[in-house]
Design an enzyme around this catalytic site. Structure first.
Site, short mmCIF file in Angstrom:
data_model
loop_
_atom_site.label_atom_id
_atom_site.label_comp_id
_atom_site.label_asym_id
_atom_site.label_seq_id
_atom_site.Cartn_x
_atom_site.Cartn_y
_atom_site.Cartn_z
N ASP A 1 -30.83 27.91 -5.14
CA ASP A 1 -32.42 27.65 -4.62
C ASP A 1 -32.82 27.02 -3.49
OD1 ASP A 1 -30.70 28.04 -7.60
OD2 ASP A 1 -32.66 27.54 -8.47
N ASP B 1 -33.67 19.22 -5.30
CA ASP B 1 -34.99 19.87 -5.56
C ASP B 1 -36.31 18.64 -4.93
OD1 ASP B 1 -34.39 21.63 -7.07
OD2 ASP B 1 -33.86 20.13 -8.91
#
Length: 396
Positions: free
Chosen positions: A178, A116
């Protein structure tokens, strides 16, 4: 027969409402609304710099839940502030954006702890550097890109998404859809001093994902698990979707956005073609009001929660995609779909308004875990504003 008449009547009312919203929709006004809402959030922000980054507002609450720089959503609030500075040229947004961005500086020295980093660093420092050219921002971006690259497994051809899940879930090398968004950090770094290796990692990750992460209809698995020794795909599963074989709405939106961005950065025709394929299956299955249920295959539909965040991500992606597609009819189709999504998101049904200080209502975070369901979530606001800016730059 009576039920059919009622359903037809409801559909007619819905379509009329959508047409009205579309006709009245003005991105400049929606951006002003975002600025008003962000003012409220700034005014209520806690002085505590350890937990002062807004993440979500539950449907039964009116105030933000705050997190610190380690949270995967930490970069969205400073990113929103940078985008408001770009939209308004008002120095107050620049000052606030810089303050919150610098709180994330320790991320640059974290060693490959999570995929992330792209979300966290590029939305904050990346937008900041784009608008100010501050060399301190650039240094953080480059260090973070190097850190993200340590998670790349050349045998598999992808970046490890969740190191914490290797033992916990028995997923030796896991890659989530993602992760496509985080490749933008690597692409940027490769062109700004980071070198060819970062570019090659990003391209290889996208190509491997394209080969292994999708079903025959181009719907995405949330997670693909690989054997770390052979590099071969073991299975496709879900973590946040309804089922392993269901189409999780936000996951599909990440795919649309990610492959569109990969085409922008590489100009490889395969990525452009694939971005259209993953967009088309999403658009074919959308409900009439253009806002997806959290998972397209939830058997509770039409009583399942919606996900405004997926709509915002997709709208932003489609606006960019429409500029790359050479078929004028299809390009206009993507653009119109995006505008219709934004028009609905800009209607009273989805706007925070007097309910809270977020831009949007009705997003779904982690449905299987019972977390952030029918909530306002910061990444929905980020991509909504980004989409509004993209549309304003296209049309107005």
């Amino acid at each position: 027969m009576r039920n059919l008449v009622i359903k037809a009547s409801v559909l007619s009312i819905l379509l009329l409402t959508l047409q009205t919203a579309y006709a009245q929709f003005k991105p400049a006004e929606a951006i002003k609304y975002c600025a008003v809402q962000a003012e409220k959030t700034l005014a209520a922000a806690p002085a505590d710099t350890l937990n002062n980054l807004p993440r979500s507002i539950n449907h039964d609450k009116t105030s933000w839940h705050y997190v610190n720089y380690n949270d995967w959503c930490s970069g969205f609030w400073p990113g929103i502030l940078w985008n408001l500075y770009e939209a308004t040229h008002d120095e107050k947004w620049k000052i606030a954006a810089d303050k919150y961005t610098r709180e994330l500086a320790p991320l640059a020295v974290h060693s490959g702890f999570d995929h992330d980093l792209g979300f966290m660093v590029f939305n904050s420092f990346g937008n900041g550097y784009r608008l100010t050219k501050d060399p301190a921002y650039k240094a953080v971006i480059l260090k973070s890109a190097d850190s993200l690259a340590t998670l790349f497994n050349p045998k598999v051809g992808t970046i490890l998404s969740w190191p914490s899940q290797v033992k916990k879930m028995g997923w030796p090398h896991n890659t989530i859809i993602d992760n496509m968004i985080n490749l933008e950090l690597l692409f940027w770094a490769s062109k700004n001093g980071g070198g060819q290796r970062l570019y090659d990692i990003a391209v290889k990750h996208a190509e491997t994902t394209m080969q292994n992460h999708f079903r025959p209809d181009y719907s995405a698995y949330h997670v693909v698990v690989y054997d770390t020794v052979t590099g071969k795909k073991i299975k496709g599963v879900t973590h946040q979707g309804y089922a392993d074989n269901s189409m999780w709405a936000r996951g599909q939106s990440w795919a649309i956005y990610g492959f569109t961005m990969c085409y922008r950065e590489t100009k490889k025709p395969d990525f452009l073609d694939f971005a259209q394929k993953v967009a088309d299956v999403y658009l074919r299955r959308l409900p009439a009001d253009h806002i997806p249920y959290w998972d397209f295959d939830d058997p509770a539909i039409p009583n399942a929660p919606r996900d405004a965040s997926a709509a915002a991500v997709t709208a932003s992606a489609l606006l960019e995609l429409s500029g790359f597609v050479t078929d004028k009819v299809k390009a206009e189709y993507y653009r119109k779909q995006a505008i219709e999504m934004l028009a609905v998101l800009s209607s009273p049904q989805y706007q925070g308004g007097n309910v809270n200080s977020a831009f949007l209502l009705h997003s779904t975070g982690h449905h299987p875990a019972g977390s952030e369901i029918d909530a306002s979530i910061i990444y929905a606001d980020y991509y909504y504003l980004e989409a509004l800016l993209r549309l304003k730059n296209l049309k107005y």
